[in-house]
Design a protein around this motif. Structure first.
Motif, PDB file in Angstrom:
ATOM      1  N   ILE A  75     -18.215  -1.170  19.304  1.00 55.16           N
ATOM      2  CA  ILE A  75     -16.852  -1.458  18.858  1.00 55.16           C
ATOM      3  C   ILE A  75     -15.914  -0.409  19.454  1.00 55.16           C
ATOM      4  N   TYR A  76     -14.839  -0.867  20.071  1.00 56.77           N
ATOM      5  CA  TYR A  76     -13.805   0.031  20.592  1.00 56.77           C
ATOM      6  C   TYR A  76     -12.524  -0.158  19.789  1.00 56.77           C
ATOM      7  N   ASN A  77     -11.858   0.942  19.550  1.00 58.79           N
ATOM      8  CA  ASN A  77     -10.534   0.942  18.930  1.00 58.79           C
ATOM      9  C   ASN A  77      -9.605   1.672  19.885  1.00 58.79           C
ATOM     10  N   ILE A  78      -8.565   0.993  20.365  1.00 57.59           N
ATOM     11  CA  ILE A  78      -7.683   1.628  21.344  1.00 57.59           C
ATOM     12  C   ILE A  78      -6.224   1.524  20.916  1.00 57.59           C
ATOM     13  N   HIS A  79      -5.476   2.526  21.304  1.00 59.48           N
ATOM     14  CA  HIS A  79      -4.025   2.508  21.121  1.00 59.48           C
ATOM     15  C   HIS A  79      -3.415   3.003  22.428  1.00 59.48           C
ATOM     16  N   LEU A  80      -2.902   2.056  23.207  1.00 54.35           N
ATOM     17  CA  LEU A  80      -2.315   2.403  24.497  1.00 54.35           C
ATOM     18  C   LEU A  80      -0.894   2.932  24.314  1.00 54.35           C
ATOM     19  N   GLN A  81      -0.370   3.518  25.372  1.00 56.08           N
ATOM     20  CA  GLN A  81       0.926   4.194  25.336  1.00 56.08           C
ATOM     21  C   GLN A  81       2.016   3.303  24.741  1.00 56.08           C
ATOM     22  N   SER A  82       2.925   3.918  24.010  1.00 57.41           N
ATOM     23  CA  SER A  82       3.967   3.174  23.312  1.00 57.41           C
ATOM     24  C   SER A  82       4.913   2.469  24.272  1.00 57.41           C
ATOM     25  N   MET A  83       5.458   1.330  23.792  1.00 58.07           N
ATOM     26  CA  MET A  83       6.510   0.618  24.522  1.00 58.07           C
ATOM     27  C   MET A  83       7.884   1.143  24.128  1.00 58.07           C
ATOM     28  N   HIS A  84       7.945   2.044  23.134  1.00 57.30           N
ATOM     29  CA  HIS A  84       9.205   2.575  22.599  1.00 57.30           C
ATOM     30  C   HIS A  84      10.095   1.453  22.081  1.00 57.30           C
ATOM     31  N   LEU A  85       9.459   0.505  21.385  1.00 63.12           N
ATOM     32  CA  LEU A  85      10.209  -0.614  20.833  1.00 63.12           C
ATOM     33  C   LEU A  85      11.150  -0.174  19.722  1.00 63.12           C
ATOM     34  N   GLU A  86      10.822   0.939  19.050  1.00 63.65           N
ATOM     35  CA  GLU A  86      11.682   1.390  17.960  1.00 63.65           C
ATOM     36  C   GLU A  86      13.056   1.775  18.473  1.00 63.65           C
ATOM     37  N   SER A 146      -5.003  11.590  28.116  1.00 65.33           N
ATOM     38  CA  SER A 146      -4.246  12.637  28.793  1.00 65.33           C
ATOM     39  C   SER A 146      -3.969  13.769  27.814  1.00 65.33           C
ATOM     40  N   SER A 147      -3.900  14.967  28.350  1.00 65.96           N
ATOM     41  CA  SER A 147      -3.594  16.128  27.500  1.00 65.96           C
ATOM     42  C   SER A 147      -2.156  16.075  26.995  1.00 65.96           C
ATOM     43  N   LYS A 148      -1.311  15.259  27.644  1.00 66.94           N
ATOM     44  CA  LYS A 148       0.094  15.154  27.262  1.00 66.94           C
ATOM     45  C   LYS A 148       0.355  14.003  26.295  1.00 66.94           C
ATOM     46  N   SER A 149      -0.700  13.285  25.926  1.00 72.80           N
ATOM     47  CA  SER A 149      -0.524  12.111  25.073  1.00 72.80           C
ATOM     48  C   SER A 149      -1.537  12.120  23.937  1.00 72.80           C
ATOM     49  N   ASN A 150      -1.089  11.687  22.756  1.00 68.18           N
ATOM     50  CA  ASN A 150      -1.993  11.534  21.621  1.00 68.18           C
ATOM     51  C   ASN A 150      -2.686  10.181  21.619  1.00 68.18           C
ATOM     52  N   ASN A 151      -2.300   9.305  22.527  1.00 67.06           N
ATOM     53  CA  ASN A 151      -2.963   8.006  22.630  1.00 67.06           C
ATOM     54  C   ASN A 151      -4.374   8.188  23.161  1.00 67.06           C
ATOM     55  N   HIS A 152      -5.305   7.412  22.624  1.00 69.09           N
ATOM     56  CA  HIS A 152      -6.699   7.557  23.012  1.00 69.09           C
ATOM     57  C   HIS A 152      -7.475   6.332  22.529  1.00 69.09           C
ATOM     58  N   ALA A 153      -8.776   6.390  22.647  1.00 74.99           N
ATOM     59  CA  ALA A 153      -9.643   5.307  22.176  1.00 74.99           C
ATOM     60  C   ALA A 153     -10.841   5.904  21.454  1.00 74.99           C
ATOM     61  N   LEU A 154     -11.346   5.170  20.478  1.00 74.73           N
ATOM     62  CA  LEU A 154     -12.592   5.514  19.806  1.00 74.73           C
ATOM     63  C   LEU A 154     -13.625   4.438  20.092  1.00 74.73           C
ATOM     64  N   HIS A 155     -14.895   4.816  20.009  1.00 77.87           N
ATOM     65  CA  HIS A 155     -15.957   3.818  20.110  1.00 77.87           C
ATOM     66  C   HIS A 155     -17.121   4.232  19.229  1.00 77.87           C
ATOM     67  N   ALA A 156     -17.861   3.243  18.772  1.00 79.19           N
ATOM     68  CA  ALA A 156     -19.054   3.484  17.955  1.00 79.19           C
ATOM     69  C   ALA A 156     -19.954   2.264  18.054  1.00 79.19           C
ATOM     70  N   ASP A 157     -21.248   2.483  17.884  1.00 84.79           N
ATOM     71  CA  ASP A 157     -22.232   1.395  17.945  1.00 84.79           C
ATOM     72  C   ASP A 157     -22.687   1.014  16.546  1.00 84.79           C
ATOM     73  N   ILE A 158     -22.921  -0.282  16.353  1.00 86.06           N
ATOM     74  CA  ILE A 158     -23.493  -0.786  15.111  1.00 86.06           C
ATOM     75  C   ILE A 158     -24.688  -1.672  15.454  1.00 86.06           C
ATOM     76  N   LEU A 159     -25.533  -1.919  14.478  1.00 83.33           N
ATOM     77  CA  LEU A 159     -26.698  -2.769  14.663  1.00 83.33           C
ATOM     78  C   LEU A 159     -26.536  -4.002  13.771  1.00 83.33           C
ATOM     79  N   VAL A 160     -26.426  -5.187  14.398  1.00 88.93           N
ATOM     80  CA  VAL A 160     -26.268  -6.440  13.671  1.00 88.93           C
ATOM     81  C   VAL A 160     -27.361  -7.398  14.112  1.00 88.93           C
ATOM     82  N   LYS A 161     -28.158  -7.871  13.157  1.00 89.09           N
ATOM     83  CA  LYS A 161     -29.258  -8.795  13.458  1.00 89.09           C
ATOM     84  C   LYS A 161     -30.178  -8.232  14.541  1.00 89.09           C
ATOM     85  N   GLY A 162     -30.391  -6.913  14.497  1.00 86.94           N
ATOM     86  CA  GLY A 162     -31.265  -6.257  15.456  1.00 86.94           C
ATOM     87  C   GLY A 162     -30.654  -6.039  16.825  1.00 86.94           C
TER      88      GLY A 162
END
Length: 360
Positions: free
Chosen positions: A217-228, A196-212
């Motif tokens: 791989i995805y890296n995600i950070h979903l919206q905060s729970m505001h636990l602090e 969302s344009s209103k949130s800095n939360n997002h996901a990254l992805h990239a491909d790797i080659l292992v044993k052909g």
């Protein structure tokens, strides 16, 4: 305690357990209080177990209802408490290891540090560089190329030369924030999923080659729970108890509904890829939630499949909370998962899973 009263308690708490457990299957977007009710699932299941034990001292018939409730709610119970005492280990040797860690901007801000020597920051970097993981999946990543301490990509790329970091998330001083994937393998098809344009939360992805074999791989950070805010909340010193509590509830509600949308977006992206996939990140969702339940329908959870216990990943005042996860699809088997609860530099604990690639 009379047997009649015990039975009434079993009926009462059993009904609450069933109701809360059902909430893990219902989208909170339809009725948001269901998302809060789902938090009652582990609490009432624990009470059901206690009532079962008490029933053993009265009459075996008083054990029937708690057992029935526990069996019906076994799926959310198995999500919250991993049981792998008797399962056989994979005969395949590990071929890929992924470390998932919310590094809390490497404690770069003064209020996050316990001293002025940057010891926790340096310890975090040392832990990552000394890890035997093939892939690092980092949330709340921070980098300052002008700093001798926080030039993260320079430090980590000595061992992980291939990396992918969030784009366009930086301040006026050029300091970068967001997510990062660091790899021993070359990365290709690197991308970012903005929520969302209103949130800095997002996901990254990239491909790797292992044993052909190409793996995503995805890296995600979903919206905060505001636990602090919940963590720092002190009703003894706060005179506006009700108003502060309502603010916390509203923020949690907003985050909960955002996480549903974010989950759907990432899962759709995964479906479109049709690749072997490993997802790591800070989900901000416990195992007894609707979002977690949807993930587990499509993918397996690494901790649940290869470890035993609750597996708390949150290093804060709220105990027993597992909100950092790794999920993988049918192209893998998870050999083992290590949770580093002795690594206390951040408000999250790092999680390392080792995978075998399954031939299909």
């Amino acid at each position: 305690m009379k047997a009649r009263y015990l039975l009434l308690m079993q009926i009462f708490f059993g009904s609450l357990t069933l109701a809360c457990s059902a909430c893990t299957y219902i989208n909170p977007s339809l009725f948001w209080p269901l998302g809060f009710a789902a938090w009652g699932t582990p609490i009432f299941l624990f009470i059901d177990v206690l009532l079962f034990i008490i029933g053993l001292f009265y009459n075996w018939k008083l054990c029937v209802l708690p057992v029935f409730i526990i069996l019906i709610c076994f799926r959310p119970l198995s999500h919250a408490y991993a049981l792998n005492f008797f399962e056989s280990k994979s005969i395949l040797s590990p071929q890929l290891s992924v470390l998932n860690y919310n590094v809390r901007v490497f404690n770069s801000f003064k209020h996050l540090r316990s001293d002025e020597n940057y010891s926790s920051s340096l310890n975090m970097y040392n832990f990552l560089v000394s890890s035997d993981a093939d892939i690092l999946v980092l949330q709340e990543y921070y980098e300052d190329k002008k700093s001798p301490i926080f030039n993260s990509s320079k430090i980590l790329s000595k061992k992980y030369p291939h990396y992918h970091t969030s784009k366009n998330i930086k301040n006026a001083f050029g300091q970068r924030f967001g997510l990062a994937i660091f790899s021993k393998y070359p990365l290709s098809n690197k991308g970012q999923i903005d929520f969302s344009s209103k949130s800095n939360n997002h996901a990254l992805h990239a491909d790797i080659l292992v044993k052909g074999k190409k793996i995503r791989i995805y890296n995600i950070h979903l919206q905060s729970m505001h636990l602090e805010q919940i963590r720092d909340f002190n009703p003894k010193t706060n005179k506006k108890l009700s108003s502060e509590l309502m603010v916390s509830i509203k923020k949690y509600k907003k985050g909960m509904l955002e996480r549903v949308k974010q989950m759907e977006k990432v899962l759709n992206h995964i479906d479109d890829a049709s690749l072997p996939v490993i997802v790591g990140g800070d989900f901000n969702e416990p195992p007894f939630s609707y979002v977690y339940n949807q993930w587990s329908k499509k993918m397996k959870n690494a901790y649940k499949e290869s470890n035993t216990g609750i597996g708390a990943t949150y290093n804060g005042r709220i105990p027993l909370l597992r909100i950092d996860h790794q999920f993988y699809n049918s192209h893998f088997e998870c050999n083992s998962t290590t949770l580093y609860q002795n690594v206390e530099y951040s408000d999250h604990f790092p999680l390392l899973s080792r995978y075998s690639i399954v031939s299909k």
